[in-house]
Enzyme design. Structure first.
Site, PDB file in Angstrom:
ATOM      1  N   SER A  89       0.848  -1.202   0.000  1.00 28.22           N
ATOM      2  CA  SER A  89       0.000   0.000   0.000  1.00 28.22           C
ATOM      3  C   SER A  89       0.879   1.246   0.000  1.00 28.22           C
ATOM      4  CB  SER A  89      -0.922   0.000   1.225  1.00 28.22           C
ATOM      5  OG  SER A  89      -0.184  -0.244   2.407  1.00 28.22           O
TER       6      SER A  89
ATOM      7  N   ASP B 261       5.379  -7.260   2.352  1.00 33.26           N
ATOM      8  CA  ASP B 261       4.633  -7.706   1.166  1.00 33.26           C
ATOM      9  C   ASP B 261       5.563  -8.048   0.010  1.00 33.26           C
ATOM     10  OD1 ASP B 261       1.880  -7.846   1.483  1.00 33.26           O
ATOM     11  OD2 ASP B 261       1.580  -5.694   1.207  1.00 33.26           O
TER      12      ASP B 261
ATOM     13  N   GLU C 118      -9.419  -9.528   3.392  1.00 34.45           N
ATOM     14  CA  GLU C 118      -9.750  -8.124   3.100  1.00 34.45           C
ATOM     15  C   GLU C 118     -11.096  -8.039   2.391  1.00 34.45           C
ATOM     16  OE1 GLU C 118      -6.587  -5.901   1.302  1.00 34.45           O
ATOM     17  OE2 GLU C 118      -7.834  -4.131   0.991  1.00 34.45           O
TER      18      GLU C 118
HETATM   19  O1  KIV Z   1      -0.485  -3.429   1.484  1.00 34.53           O
HETATM   20  C1  KIV Z   1      -1.153  -3.384   2.522  1.00 34.53           C
HETATM   21  O2  KIV Z   1      -1.116  -2.426   3.289  1.00 34.53           O
HETATM   22  C2  KIV Z   1      -2.005  -4.526   2.824  1.00 34.53           C
HETATM   23  C3  KIV Z   1      -3.014  -4.364   3.909  1.00 34.53           C
HETATM   24  C4  KIV Z   1      -4.130  -3.542   3.421  1.00 34.53           C
HETATM   25  C5  KIV Z   1      -3.471  -5.664   4.426  1.00 34.53           C
HETATM   26  O3  KIV Z   1      -1.899  -5.538   2.193  1.00 34.53           O
END
Ligand code: KIV
Length: 299
Positions: A75, A117, A215
């Site tokens: 994000s 991520d 989500e």
């Molecule tokens: O990238 C992110 O912040 C996420 C959250 C919304 C779970 O994957």
């Protein structure tokens, strides 16, 4: 010619860190959060508080506020880089932010569990590509990597877990596939979609995923899955209060954003005198189950 004498730093100051905004190291108040500790919390029904972090200072602040898991979420593409979606985030960018967050935690002897991520395109080609990308984030300081999707990802999850890399899966609204999904919409609605999501979640647990972000899925479905998945802690965002934990994007929690806030967001700054207190209020609300409120923040 004699070398120029170096000016000694003022006593007590760290010459390499002129902006000493982080508190000096103090003995940590809690034990480091680990996979076994998270599994214990899950088993005894203690809610897990997760928050995104993208830099050293906010990571240290969230850790001090009691957040157990920090997510270097892709994000950051939207909130830090101003991209229209997470699709444009590169592995190098994820590595840079993961290193920054890990450094911030180290400076304050932080104890939070650090999840990073795997960005779009960094694990899609093959299991080997996923391993290479995951290793880069682990070497940057992550304790666990997160990847999106079910079905084809199950093999990849097993491959990583067998090689000692803890994995968090992510189902429901998966932002990296927003264009294929046709927008940011609730997923898992209706019997067929719910059954498919459940089947994918069970397969991911069986493959060794220790956490699963859900989500934008109906609260009832998320609660049912949470009860069924005894070895995989569900972390909800727009999935109601029945999950094992909650995650929010830091900027959403602080009430700052470039667009419309999603329905599942609560601005914790609205009732807090400062950022630390807002983060503490978030942790409290997750723990006591008052956030999210299924009537207001869920489907
Ligand atoms: O990238 C992110 O912040 C996420 C959250 C919304 C779970 O994957």
């Amino acid at each position: 010619m004699s070398p120029t004498p170096r000016t000694p730093p003022p006593s007590g100051a760290d010459a390499t860190t002129p902006y000493g905004t982080l508190a000096a190291s103090t003995p940590p108040l809690r034990k480091p959060v680990s996979l076994p500790r998270l599994a214990e919390m899950h088993a005894r029904g203690e809610k897990i508080a997760m928050l995104t972090a993208y830099d050293a200072t906010f990571a240290a602040a969230a850790d001090a506020a009691g957040v157990e898991c920090l997510l270097v979420g892709d994000s950051l593409g939207m909130v830090c880089q101003g991209l229209p979606s997470t699709v444009g985030v590169s592995l190098d960018t994820m590595r840079y932010h993961t290193e920054s967050v890990a450094r911030g935690l180290r400076r304050v002897q932080g104890t939070a569990w650090l999840v990073a991520d795997l960005p779009f395109g960094s694990y899609h080609a093959s299991r080997e590509q996923a391993l290479h990308s995951a290793a880069a984030l682990m070497q940057a300081g992550a304790h666990m990597v997160k990847l999106e999707g079910g079905g084809w990802t199950t093999d990849t999850v097993r491959f990583l877990v067998e090689r000692g890399i803890p994995v968090c899966a992510h189902l429901g609204l998966t932002p990296q596939t927003v264009y294929a999904l046709g927008g940011y919409r609730v997923q898992g609605k209706g019997d067929e979609a719910a059954a498919r999501l459940k089947q994918e979640a069970h397969a991911l647990q069986d493959a060794g995923a220790a956490m699963l972000v859900l989500e934008m899925v109906p609260a009832v479905l998320a609660a049912e899955l949470t009860a069924e998945l005894t070895h995989c802690a569900t972390i909800g965002i727009g999935a109601g209060r029945g999950t094992a934990g909650q995650v929010l994007v830091l900027h959403d929690l602080l009430g700052v954003g470039l667009g419309k806030m999603p329905k599942f967001v609560r601005n914790f700054m609205a009732d807090a005198p400062g950022i630390t207190q807002a983060m503490q209020a978030y942790v409290r609300a997750v723990k006591d189950g008052s956030f999210p409120d299924d009537q207001r923040h869920a489907w």
